[in-house]
Design a protein around this motif. Sequence first.
Motif, PDB file in Angstrom:
ATOM      1  N   ASN A  51       0.820  -1.220   0.000  1.00  0.00           N
ATOM      2  CA  ASN A  51       0.000   0.000   0.000  1.00  0.00           C
ATOM      3  C   ASN A  51       0.853   1.269   0.000  1.00  0.00           C
ATOM      4  OD1 ASN A  51      -2.322  -1.564   0.013  1.00  0.00           O
ATOM      5  ND2 ASN A  51      -2.393  -1.600   2.242  1.00  0.00           N
ATOM      6  N   ASP A  52       1.794   1.331  -0.880  1.00  0.00           N
ATOM      7  CA  ASP A  52       2.643   2.513  -1.074  1.00  0.00           C
ATOM      8  C   ASP A  52       3.703   2.700   0.005  1.00  0.00           C
ATOM      9  OD1 ASP A  52       3.309   4.472  -2.871  1.00  0.00           O
ATOM     10  OD2 ASP A  52       1.969   5.972  -2.021  1.00  0.00           O
ATOM     11  N   CYS A  53       3.952   1.701   0.835  1.00  0.00           N
ATOM     12  CA  CYS A  53       5.015   1.723   1.835  1.00  0.00           C
ATOM     13  C   CYS A  53       4.747   2.766   2.930  1.00  0.00           C
ATOM     14  CB  CYS A  53       6.364   1.990   1.174  1.00  0.00           C
ATOM     15  SG  CYS A  53       7.778   1.534   2.173  1.00  0.00           S
ATOM     16  N   PHE A  54       4.584   2.320   4.157  1.00  0.00           N
ATOM     17  CA  PHE A  54       4.351   3.238   5.265  1.00  0.00           C
ATOM     18  C   PHE A  54       4.939   2.672   6.543  1.00  0.00           C
ATOM     19  CE2 PHE A  54       0.750   0.403   5.126  1.00  0.00           C
ATOM     20  CZ  PHE A  54       0.432   0.151   6.449  1.00  0.00           C
ATOM     21  N   LEU A  55       4.950   3.487   7.611  1.00  0.00           N
ATOM     22  CA  LEU A  55       5.515   3.113   8.910  1.00  0.00           C
ATOM     23  C   LEU A  55       4.422   2.997   9.948  1.00  0.00           C
ATOM     24  CD1 LEU A  55       8.455   5.646   9.418  1.00  0.00           C
ATOM     25  CD2 LEU A  55       8.657   3.257   8.793  1.00  0.00           C
ATOM     26  N   MET A  80      11.549   4.789   2.491  1.00  0.00           N
ATOM     27  CA  MET A  80      10.204   4.720   1.904  1.00  0.00           C
ATOM     28  C   MET A  80      10.121   5.516   0.605  1.00  0.00           C
ATOM     29  SD  MET A  80       7.577   4.656   5.137  1.00  0.00           S
ATOM     30  CE  MET A  80       7.895   6.354   5.528  1.00  0.00           C
ATOM     31  N   GLU A  81      10.724   6.692   0.570  1.00  0.00           N
ATOM     32  CA  GLU A  81      10.732   7.492  -0.659  1.00  0.00           C
ATOM     33  C   GLU A  81      11.392   6.714  -1.797  1.00  0.00           C
ATOM     34  OE1 GLU A  81      12.654  11.251  -0.067  1.00  0.00           O
ATOM     35  OE2 GLU A  81      11.293  11.827   1.550  1.00  0.00           O
ATOM     36  N   ASN A  82      12.551   6.145  -1.527  1.00  0.00           N
ATOM     37  CA  ASN A  82      13.273   5.393  -2.562  1.00  0.00           C
ATOM     38  C   ASN A  82      12.549   4.111  -2.936  1.00  0.00           C
ATOM     39  OD1 ASN A  82      15.338   7.307  -2.738  1.00  0.00           O
ATOM     40  ND2 ASN A  82      16.448   6.371  -1.051  1.00  0.00           N
ATOM     41  N   TYR A  83      11.954   3.440  -1.961  1.00  0.00           N
ATOM     42  CA  TYR A  83      11.227   2.204  -2.233  1.00  0.00           C
ATOM     43  C   TYR A  83      10.020   2.485  -3.133  1.00  0.00           C
ATOM     44  CZ  TYR A  83       9.169  -2.377  -1.491  1.00  0.00           C
ATOM     45  OH  TYR A  83       8.660  -3.632  -1.686  1.00  0.00           O
ATOM     46  N   ARG A  84       9.334   3.578  -2.868  1.00  0.00           N
ATOM     47  CA  ARG A  84       8.180   3.950  -3.703  1.00  0.00           C
ATOM     48  C   ARG A  84       8.603   4.200  -5.141  1.00  0.00           C
ATOM     49  NH1 ARG A  84       6.528   7.791   0.890  1.00  0.00           N
ATOM     50  NH2 ARG A  84       5.200   6.449   2.157  1.00  0.00           N
ATOM     51  N   LYS A  85       9.728   4.885  -5.321  1.00  0.00           N
ATOM     52  CA  LYS A  85      10.230   5.151  -6.676  1.00  0.00           C
ATOM     53  C   LYS A  85      10.518   3.840  -7.404  1.00  0.00           C
ATOM     54  CE  LYS A  85      12.449   9.511  -5.516  1.00  0.00           C
ATOM     55  NZ  LYS A  85      13.754  10.125  -5.257  1.00  0.00           N
ATOM     56  N   ILE A  86      11.206   2.947  -6.720  1.00  0.00           N
ATOM     57  CA  ILE A  86      11.534   1.652  -7.328  1.00  0.00           C
ATOM     58  C   ILE A  86      10.261   0.867  -7.588  1.00  0.00           C
ATOM     59  CG2 ILE A  86      12.641  -0.579  -6.913  1.00  0.00           C
ATOM     60  CD1 ILE A  86      14.801   0.990  -5.332  1.00  0.00           C
ATOM     61  N   ASP A  87       9.341   0.887  -6.637  1.00  0.00           N
ATOM     62  CA  ASP A  87       8.086   0.151  -6.765  1.00  0.00           C
ATOM     63  C   ASP A  87       7.301   0.647  -7.975  1.00  0.00           C
ATOM     64  OD1 ASP A  87       6.320  -1.871  -5.831  1.00  0.00           O
ATOM     65  OD2 ASP A  87       5.024  -0.338  -4.959  1.00  0.00           O
ATOM     66  N   MET A  88       7.315   1.954  -8.209  1.00  0.00           N
ATOM     67  CA  MET A  88       6.620   2.517  -9.371  1.00  0.00           C
ATOM     68  C   MET A  88       7.291   2.059 -10.650  1.00  0.00           C
ATOM     69  SD  MET A  88       5.497   6.334  -7.993  1.00  0.00           S
ATOM     70  CE  MET A  88       6.042   7.058  -9.462  1.00  0.00           C
TER      71      MET A  88
END
Length: 95
Positions: A51-55, A80-88
Motif C-alpha cells: 500500500n505505497d510503503c508506510f511506517l 520509503m521514498e526510494n522504495y516507492r520510486k523503485i516500486d513505481m
Amino acid sequence: MLSFEQRKLIAQLERDMKELGLTVDYSEMAAHNCIVFEAEGYNRIVVWLLNDCFLSLNLSNDPQFAKVAPKVLYIANKFMENYRKIDMEVSEDGD
C-alpha cells in the motif's frame, strides 16, 4: 516478489538501523509484507512494504532511544521514498 533494487534497498536499511542499535526481524515479511525493527524491546518501528510503503511506530520515552530516534525516522523516511520510486518503476515495467 521483490526486485533486485528493492532487496538492495532493504539490505541497506537493515545495515543503517543495526548501526543505530536496532535489531531486525524478517519473520513477518512473508505473511504481512513488513520488516520490524526494535530497540530495547519497547521501541518498535514497522516498515510496511505494501500500500505505497508506510511506517507504524511504538515508541517509549527512553532517553537513550530519544538520542537516535530522529535519525531512525529520517532513515526510514528516505527508505520509503526510494522504495516507492523503485516500486513505481517495477510496476510500470510489469504493465
